[in-house]
Design an enzyme around this catalytic site. Structure first.
Site, PDB file in Angstrom:
ATOM      1  N   HIS A 294       8.946   6.796   8.372  1.00  0.00           N
ATOM      2  CA  HIS A 294       9.595   6.921   7.062  1.00  0.00           C
ATOM      3  C   HIS A 294      11.053   7.269   7.343  1.00  0.00           C
ATOM      4  O   HIS A 294      11.371   7.858   8.375  1.00  0.00           O
ATOM      5  CB  HIS A 294       8.896   7.994   6.217  1.00  0.00           C
ATOM      6  CG  HIS A 294       7.563   7.523   5.681  1.00  0.00           C
ATOM      7  ND1 HIS A 294       7.391   7.098   4.384  1.00  0.00           N
ATOM      8  CD2 HIS A 294       6.359   7.385   6.281  1.00  0.00           C
ATOM      9  CE1 HIS A 294       6.132   6.723   4.206  1.00  0.00           C
ATOM     10  NE2 HIS A 294       5.470   6.890   5.334  1.00  0.00           N
TER      11      HIS A 294
ATOM     12  N   ASN B   2       9.491   4.090   3.505  1.00  0.00           N
ATOM     13  CA  ASN B   2       9.313   3.715   4.911  1.00  0.00           C
ATOM     14  C   ASN B   2      10.577   3.028   5.411  1.00  0.00           C
ATOM     15  O   ASN B   2      11.405   2.560   4.626  1.00  0.00           O
ATOM     16  CB  ASN B   2       8.164   2.710   5.029  1.00  0.00           C
ATOM     17  CG  ASN B   2       6.823   3.307   4.676  1.00  0.00           C
ATOM     18  OD1 ASN B   2       6.525   3.510   3.513  1.00  0.00           O
ATOM     19  ND2 ASN B   2       6.026   3.598   5.671  1.00  0.00           N
TER      20      ASN B   2
ATOM     21  N   ARG C 136       0.837  -1.209   0.000  1.00  0.00           N
ATOM     22  CA  ARG C 136       0.000   0.000   0.000  1.00  0.00           C
ATOM     23  C   ARG C 136       0.878   1.269   0.000  1.00  0.00           C
ATOM     24  O   ARG C 136       0.959   1.979  -0.991  1.00  0.00           O
ATOM     25  CB  ARG C 136      -0.955  -0.036   1.209  1.00  0.00           C
ATOM     26  CG  ARG C 136      -2.084   0.980   1.158  1.00  0.00           C
ATOM     27  CD  ARG C 136      -1.686   2.387   1.575  1.00  0.00           C
ATOM     28  NE  ARG C 136      -1.106   2.438   2.914  1.00  0.00           N
ATOM     29  CZ  ARG C 136      -0.530   3.530   3.418  1.00  0.00           C
ATOM     30  NH1 ARG C 136      -0.452   4.633   2.700  1.00  0.00           N
ATOM     31  NH2 ARG C 136       0.018   3.515   4.614  1.00  0.00           N
ATOM     32  N   ASP C 137       1.586   1.526   1.100  1.00  0.00           N
ATOM     33  CA  ASP C 137       2.372   2.759   1.186  1.00  0.00           C
ATOM     34  C   ASP C 137       3.494   2.726   0.145  1.00  0.00           C
ATOM     35  O   ASP C 137       3.842   3.747  -0.450  1.00  0.00           O
ATOM     36  CB  ASP C 137       2.968   2.897   2.596  1.00  0.00           C
ATOM     37  CG  ASP C 137       3.167   4.337   3.033  1.00  0.00           C
ATOM     38  OD1 ASP C 137       3.115   5.230   2.172  1.00  0.00           O
ATOM     39  OD2 ASP C 137       3.389   4.578   4.231  1.00  0.00           O
TER      40      ASP C 137
ATOM     41  N   CYS D   3       4.497   9.270   0.208  1.00  0.00           N
ATOM     42  CA  CYS D   3       3.104   9.668   0.098  1.00  0.00           C
ATOM     43  C   CYS D   3       2.996  10.712  -1.000  1.00  0.00           C
ATOM     44  O   CYS D   3       3.680  11.732  -0.948  1.00  0.00           O
ATOM     45  CB  CYS D   3       2.585  10.240   1.419  1.00  0.00           C
ATOM     46  SG  CYS D   3       0.895  10.852   1.281  1.00  0.00           S
TER      47      CYS D   3
HETATM   48  P1  HMG Z   1     -13.270  14.445  -2.468  1.00  0.00           P
HETATM   49  O1  HMG Z   1     -12.966  14.877  -3.849  1.00  0.00           O
HETATM   50  O2  HMG Z   1     -13.483  15.500  -1.423  1.00  0.00           O
HETATM   51  O3  HMG Z   1     -14.472  13.417  -2.464  1.00  0.00           O
HETATM   52  O4  HMG Z   1     -12.059  13.514  -2.004  1.00  0.00           O
HETATM   53  P2  HMG Z   1     -16.022  13.660  -2.337  1.00  0.00           P
HETATM   54  O5  HMG Z   1     -16.457  13.046  -1.047  1.00  0.00           O
HETATM   55  O6  HMG Z   1     -16.349  15.100  -2.589  1.00  0.00           O
HETATM   56  O7  HMG Z   1     -16.586  12.794  -3.552  1.00  0.00           O
HETATM   57  C1  HMG Z   1     -16.318  13.167  -4.918  1.00  0.00           C
HETATM   58  C2  HMG Z   1     -16.539  11.989  -5.833  1.00  0.00           C
HETATM   59  O8  HMG Z   1     -15.576  10.981  -5.531  1.00  0.00           O
HETATM   60  C3  HMG Z   1     -17.899  11.327  -5.699  1.00  0.00           C
HETATM   61  O9  HMG Z   1     -18.260  10.854  -6.997  1.00  0.00           O
HETATM   62  C4  HMG Z   1     -17.617  10.128  -4.821  1.00  0.00           C
HETATM   63  O10 HMG Z   1     -18.506   9.062  -5.025  1.00  0.00           O
HETATM   64  C5  HMG Z   1     -16.237   9.755  -5.287  1.00  0.00           C
HETATM   65  P3  HMG Z   1     -19.414  11.592  -7.860  1.00  0.00           P
HETATM   66  O11 HMG Z   1     -20.620  11.533  -6.978  1.00  0.00           O
HETATM   67  O12 HMG Z   1     -18.884  12.972  -8.045  1.00  0.00           O
HETATM   68  O13 HMG Z   1     -19.458  10.758  -9.098  1.00  0.00           O
HETATM   69  N1  HMG Z   1     -15.513   9.084  -4.188  1.00  0.00           N
HETATM   70  C6  HMG Z   1     -14.956   7.872  -4.253  1.00  0.00           C
HETATM   71  N2  HMG Z   1     -14.838   6.969  -5.236  1.00  0.00           N
HETATM   72  C7  HMG Z   1     -14.214   5.793  -4.934  1.00  0.00           C
HETATM   73  N3  HMG Z   1     -13.705   5.522  -3.712  1.00  0.00           N
HETATM   74  C8  HMG Z   1     -13.795   6.404  -2.714  1.00  0.00           C
HETATM   75  C9  HMG Z   1     -14.434   7.641  -2.984  1.00  0.00           C
HETATM   76  N4  HMG Z   1     -14.672   8.712  -2.198  1.00  0.00           N
HETATM   77  C10 HMG Z   1     -15.323   9.580  -2.944  1.00  0.00           C
HETATM   78  N5  HMG Z   1     -13.301   6.105  -1.492  1.00  0.00           N
HETATM   79  C11 HMG Z   1     -11.209  11.703  -0.686  1.00  0.00           C
HETATM   80  C12 HMG Z   1     -12.018  12.990  -0.696  1.00  0.00           C
HETATM   81  C13 HMG Z   1     -10.963  11.328   0.770  1.00  0.00           C
HETATM   82  C14 HMG Z   1     -12.000  10.620  -1.391  1.00  0.00           C
HETATM   83  C15 HMG Z   1      -9.867  11.951  -1.436  1.00  0.00           C
HETATM   84  O14 HMG Z   1      -9.257  13.046  -0.849  1.00  0.00           O
HETATM   85  C16 HMG Z   1      -8.933  10.770  -1.403  1.00  0.00           C
HETATM   86  O15 HMG Z   1      -9.199   9.750  -2.014  1.00  0.00           O
HETATM   87  N6  HMG Z   1      -7.787  10.903  -0.673  1.00  0.00           N
HETATM   88  C17 HMG Z   1      -6.854   9.796  -0.511  1.00  0.00           C
HETATM   89  C18 HMG Z   1      -5.443  10.295  -0.480  1.00  0.00           C
HETATM   90  C19 HMG Z   1      -4.508   9.143  -0.203  1.00  0.00           C
HETATM   91  O16 HMG Z   1      -4.826   7.987  -0.431  1.00  0.00           O
HETATM   92  N7  HMG Z   1      -3.288   9.449   0.311  1.00  0.00           N
HETATM   93  C20 HMG Z   1      -2.308   8.467   0.624  1.00  0.00           C
HETATM   94  C21 HMG Z   1      -2.635   7.648   1.836  1.00  0.00           C
HETATM   95  S1  HMG Z   1      -2.264   8.482   3.370  1.00  0.00           S
HETATM   96  C22 HMG Z   1      -0.580   8.117   3.678  1.00  0.00           C
HETATM   97  O17 HMG Z   1       0.093   7.625   2.817  1.00  0.00           O
HETATM   98  C23 HMG Z   1      -0.033   8.370   5.064  1.00  0.00           C
HETATM   99  C24 HMG Z   1       0.177   7.072   5.878  1.00  0.00           C
HETATM  100  O18 HMG Z   1       1.078   6.198   5.236  1.00  0.00           O
HETATM  101  C25 HMG Z   1       0.692   7.410   7.276  1.00  0.00           C
HETATM  102  C26 HMG Z   1       1.911   8.359   7.273  1.00  0.00           C
HETATM  103  O19 HMG Z   1       2.934   8.060   6.593  1.00  0.00           O
HETATM  104  O20 HMG Z   1       1.819   9.363   7.963  1.00  0.00           O
HETATM  105  C27 HMG Z   1      -1.174   6.328   6.081  1.00  0.00           C
HETATM  106 MG    MG Z   2       3.239   6.361   5.302  1.00  0.00          MG
END
Ligand code: HMG
Ligand code: MG
Length: 307
Positions: free
Chosen positions: A219, A259, A24-25, A250
């Site tokens: 990380h 990581n 995933r990450d 990320c």
């Molecule tokens: P948004 O644009 O605000 O979404 O994104 P929304 O709620 O306004 O919805 C817009 C459209 O997206 C809608 O479709 C939803 O159905 C669709 P429409 O009605 O317009 O046709 N939608 C989705 N479709 C599929 N799957 C979904 C989904 N959600 C909405 N889940 C959102 C908000 C949270 C979805 C967006 O910002 C997002 O996907 N962010 C993810 C970012 C990400 O994955 N980052 C990396 C992971 S975090 C990380 O790596 C850190 C970590 O490792 C820890 C660390 O290192 O600190 C964990």
């Molecule tokens: Mg991470």
């Protein structure tokens, strides 16, 4: 294959759960999209190497993280019961619906300790992230799923600079009060140092959070991840996140690199006589194979030394 000489250390746990975030990450940050069959083989090999917790993918918006847009297809190809924990990332109810449909048994919501990263990573304010997670955690718990919660930017933020321990503790407690059973404290950009790790763990313990509810997610941007992991174990933490071969980063955090490499962590733990269940040789073979698929060498020092 060479193994570290076993010399136990004082004040350390006898066993540690390594939570591998490589699929995933690691893969969310690859420029090229990795074919789904390669991802499935990667996960299978990690489980076969003895990892008991493997984070497989994310049910996020496919436009936000195109690298993981094949989540459904991937989960249809793997055995979700192959390891005790095979969680997926879920940000919202749409993601939870998809995860339930795919048959997952554990999810992870991912919050931010800072306003800037909440906006960039979730398109929400710091407060609005809780409104988004609340029904996700409640519904997941009702469905009998385990829930982990991440807190990102616990040790520093690329836009805001220093992050106060109190701020992280307050965000983490809200996620636990919501119903998460494990909190993973993320050093998203790898800037933390050991004194900071102790201060953060103590901050949670002083606020009444049991240390066994805490996991650490380092990380290795500034080369501090292994010392930070050792410090966390001395403070009582027994779940450590790592990524096979040191893959990772990320896409929404400036300067986030790989990581802590699982192999580097396993070398340290086995040298200290700490049980992990991991077969280091099989894991190194897996990361070497994956590096071949990605077309560049693994950044893990232990993979480089042993491969
Ligand atoms: P948004 O644009 O605000 O979404 O994104 P929304 O709620 O306004 O919805 C817009 C459209 O997206 C809608 O479709 C939803 O159905 C669709 P429409 O009605 O317009 O046709 N939608 C989705 N479709 C599929 N799957 C979904 C989904 N959600 C909405 N889940 C959102 C908000 C949270 C979805 C967006 O910002 C997002 O996907 N962010 C993810 C970012 C990400 O994955 N980052 C990396 C992971 S975090 C990380 O790596 C850190 C970590 O490792 C820890 C660390 O290192 O600190 C964990
Ligand atoms: Mg991470």
């Amino acid at each position: 294959m060479r193994a570290p000489q076993l010399v136990p250390g004082d004040g350390l746990p006898s066993a540690v759960t390594i939570y591998d975030v490589g699929p995933r990450d690691g893969l969310q940050n690859e420029k090229a999209v990795v074919p789904v069959e390669v991802k499935a083989e990667f996960i299978g090999r990690l489980v076969d190497a003895g990892l008991r917790a493997v984070e497989t993918t994310s049910f996020v918006h496919p436009k936000w993280v195109p690298q993981l847009a094949d989540a459904e297809e991937l989960l249809a190809r793997i055995d979700l019961g192959a390891a005790p924990r095979m969680p997926v990332l879920v940000p919202n109810e749409r993601g939870l619906d998809r995860a339930l449909e795919a048959g997952v048994r554990e999810i992870a919501v991912f919050g931010s300790a800072t306003e800037s990263f909440a906006q960039r990573n979730l398109n929400r304010s710091l407060d609005a992230q809780f409104t988004m997670f609340d029904p996700v955690v409640a519904r997941a718990r009702d469905a009998g799923l385990a829930v982990r919660a991440y807190v990102s930017m616990c040790f520093g933020d690329p836009w805001e600079g220093d992050v106060a321990v109190d701020q992280v503790v307050s965000v983490g407690r809200r996620l636990l009060e919501m119903g998460a059973s494990e909190l993973s404290l993320g050093d998203t950009i790898g800037v933390g140092t050991p004194g900071h790790v102790s201060a953060l763990v103590n901050g949670f313990v002083d606020a009444g959070v049991p240390v066994d509810a805490l996991a650490m997610h380092f990380h290795d941007t500034y080369g501090q991840a292994l010392s930070n992991a050792l410090t966390a174990m001395r403070a009582g933490v027994t779940t450590l996140d790592a990524s096979a071969g040191g893959l990772g980063g990320c896409p929404y955090a400036e300067s986030a690199t790989g990581n802590l490499a699982t192999e580097d962590l396993v070398w340290q733990l086995h040298g200290l006589g700490i049980e992990t269940g991991v077969d280091l040789e099989a894991l190194v073979r897996t990361s070497t194979w994956m590096a071949g698929r990605l077309g560049r060498p693994s950044p893990s020092r232990v993979v480089q030394a042993l491969a």
